[in-house]
Design an enzyme around this catalytic site. Structure first.
Site, short mmCIF file in Angstrom:
data_model
loop_
_atom_site.label_atom_id
_atom_site.label_comp_id
_atom_site.label_asym_id
_atom_site.label_seq_id
_atom_site.Cartn_x
_atom_site.Cartn_y
_atom_site.Cartn_z
N SER A 182 -60.11 14.51 67.49
CA SER A 182 -58.74 14.59 68.02
C SER A 182 -57.70 15.00 67.00
O SER A 182 -56.61 15.41 67.38
CB SER A 182 -58.36 13.25 68.64
OG SER A 182 -58.33 12.26 67.64
N HIS A 210 -61.36 12.60 74.50
CA HIS A 210 -60.37 13.69 74.53
C HIS A 210 -60.86 14.89 75.34
O HIS A 210 -60.28 15.97 75.24
CB HIS A 210 -60.00 14.13 73.11
CG HIS A 210 -59.04 13.19 72.46
ND1 HIS A 210 -57.67 13.27 72.63
CD2 HIS A 210 -59.27 12.12 71.67
CE1 HIS A 210 -57.08 12.30 71.95
NE2 HIS A 210 -58.03 11.58 71.36
N LYS A 241 -56.42 8.25 78.74
CA LYS A 241 -55.85 9.55 78.36
C LYS A 241 -55.67 10.37 79.65
O LYS A 241 -54.74 10.12 80.40
CB LYS A 241 -56.71 10.22 77.30
CG LYS A 241 -56.86 9.35 76.03
CD LYS A 241 -57.46 10.09 74.88
CE LYS A 241 -57.96 9.15 73.77
NZ LYS A 241 -56.93 8.31 73.15
C1 LIG Z 1 -62.60 9.63 70.37
C2 LIG Z 1 -61.93 8.37 70.80
N1 LIG Z 1 -62.68 7.32 71.15
C3 LIG Z 1 -62.13 6.17 71.56
C4 LIG Z 1 -60.75 6.02 71.63
C5 LIG Z 1 -60.17 4.71 72.07
O1 LIG Z 1 -59.79 4.81 73.42
P1 LIG Z 1 -59.03 3.62 74.13
O2 LIG Z 1 -57.57 3.87 73.98
O3 LIG Z 1 -59.51 3.65 75.54
O4 LIG Z 1 -59.46 2.36 73.42
C6 LIG Z 1 -59.93 7.08 71.28
C7 LIG Z 1 -58.46 6.92 71.33
O5 LIG Z 1 -57.69 7.46 70.60
C8 LIG Z 1 -60.52 8.29 70.85
O6 LIG Z 1 -59.77 9.34 70.48
#
Ligand SMILES: Cc1ncc(COP(=O)(O)O)c(C=O)c1O
Length: 395
Positions: A182, A210, A241
């Site tokens: 990201s 993402h 998201k």
């Molecule tokens: C690749 C990735 N995995 C997991 C997460 C965590 O997601 P959540 O907000 O549902 O905990 C994010 C959030 O930024 C992320 O970018």
């Protein structure tokens, strides 16, 4: 609490301020969309994961309101005690249908999905392979697992193959990768990872946080985007998201894997069920995408337009097709000052510097949404050009 601990916290916070890495939270005065209201001004939102604009979509909001009336505010419990409603099963079924997988388990967040994934599946005799740039939640999940760790340099296929060969000495192997990294808006080399895992008898898991609802012609994510749909057995992803933007996460894959996670995954077993309003809003988001992937196509149009305009203006942006568009400016202080200057011009975009990104690669990370209009994006680029000249990023 001891005075020394309070003093320690104070000095750490002061050090963060001094190094200009203290994270400021802006307070929004309304919902998020193409614009947000901050300090009484409407600002163009260019830094949110609200990729499809579902965060404040009338259908998504209506579904949440209806669920509050029908299902109440919460269950006051974890899933296996008395926290599972038909709504949770419906959402799990919708996600399984979307991913064409056998079953799905919901979590409060994708953080929890990742943290609760490895420890139930792997023991000391097994191997866990992970990319050096994987998300923090994967790193923490890996730390909780007793399997032998192989942490490979970012997207280094030769190093990954070497690790896979070494890991043949272990009983079973699991590899985890972000589908999209990201900070870079970079899609993982999934065809290569699928091939390597197949040749080295290794289960591949992709965290598509993402990419779900973002990439691929129908929003199925990084596997659809890279032509390996159906070849990745397990996904984790977020509901926070593209798919409603509230909260929640999941793991989806073969039924025996999900069955075992329901029995042994600690972040599910010992944490409350997803609130009904949140579950219903994400369920509506999946229904909307299953009915019509038009928002995914609008997002692609917007992304390619913004990337083209920024490139033509002379900015150094990392190439790709993802709506995360990092504009590299080099110096951390410059990135943060440019973010503040853009905010003054009515564009909300975050600056990231070392240690979040490598030294000298500080950036403004733009994130495009399907709810932006062409005019919004032209306006954002105009603001970028003015600020880029002021900070001598553009000639
Ligand atoms: C690749 C990735 N995995 C997991 C997460 C965590 O997601 P959540 O907000 O549902 O905990 C994010 C959030 O930024 C992320 O970018």
């Amino acid at each position: 609490m001891t005075t020394s601990l309070i003093d320690y916290c104070r000095s750490e916070v002061e050090a963060l301020h001094a190094s200009r890495t203290f994270k400021l939270e802006r307070v929004l005065e309304g919902p998020t969309g193409a614009r947000v209201r901050v300090d009484g001004r409407d600002i163009l939102m260019l830094t949110s994961n609200n990729y499809l604009g579902f965060a404040n979509h009338p259908r998504v909001v209506a579904a949440a309101k209806k669920a509050l009336d029908r299902w109440g505010n919460g269950l006051g419990s974890v899933r296996f005690i008395c926290g599972t409603q038909e709504l949770h099963k419906e959402l799990e079924a919708a996600i399984s249908k979307f991913f064409e997988t056998e079953d799905t388990i919901l979590y409060m967040s994708c953080w929890n999905a990742n943290e609760g994934l490895f420890q139930p599946l792997l023991q000391e005799e097994d191997a866990l392979l992970t990319d050096g740039l994987n998300h923090a939640s994967i790193i923490d999940g890996v730390r909780l697992c007793k399997a032998k760790r192989f942490i490979t340099p970012h997207n280094d296929l030769a190093a990954i193959e070497k690790a896979l060969k070494e890991a043949q000495a272990c009983r079973r192997r699991l590899m985890i990768s972000d589908g999209v990294f990201s900070m870079e808006g970079e899609v993982a080399p999934l065809p290569e990872l699928v091939d390597l895992c197949a040749r080295h008898d290794t289960t591949l898991v992709v965290d598509d946080s993402h990419a779900t609802g973002v990439l691929g012609a129908t929003g199925r994510g990084s596997a659809e985007e890279t032509g390996v749909w159906g070849k990745i057995p397990i996904f984790t992803s977020t509901l926070g998201k593209a798919m409603g933007s509230a909260a929640g996460g999941f793991t989806t894959g073969p039924k025996p894997v999900i069955d075992l996670l329901r029995q042994r995954s600690r972040t599910s077993l010992f944490s409350n069920a997803l609130p009904p309003a949140v579950a219903a809003s994400s369920l509506e988001a999946f229904r909307m995408l299953l009915e019509d992937p038009a928002p995914v196509q609008k997002l692609r149009h917007n992304t390619l337009l913004f990337r083209r305009l920024m490139t033509e203006a002379g900015f150094n942006i990392l190439p790709g097709v993802h709506p995360v568009v990092p504009v590299i400016v080099g110096d951390t202080a410059k990135a943060l000052a440019m973010s503040a200057a853009l905010f003054e011009k009515g564009v909300y975009v975050s600056g990231f510097g070392f240690p979040v990104v490598p030294q000298g690669h500080a950036r403004l990370r733009c994130q495009i949404s399907a709810v932006h209009s062409d005019e919004d994006l032209h306006g954002a680029v105009d603001a970028f050009i003015a600020v880029g000249k002021e900070f001598e990023v553009l000639g």
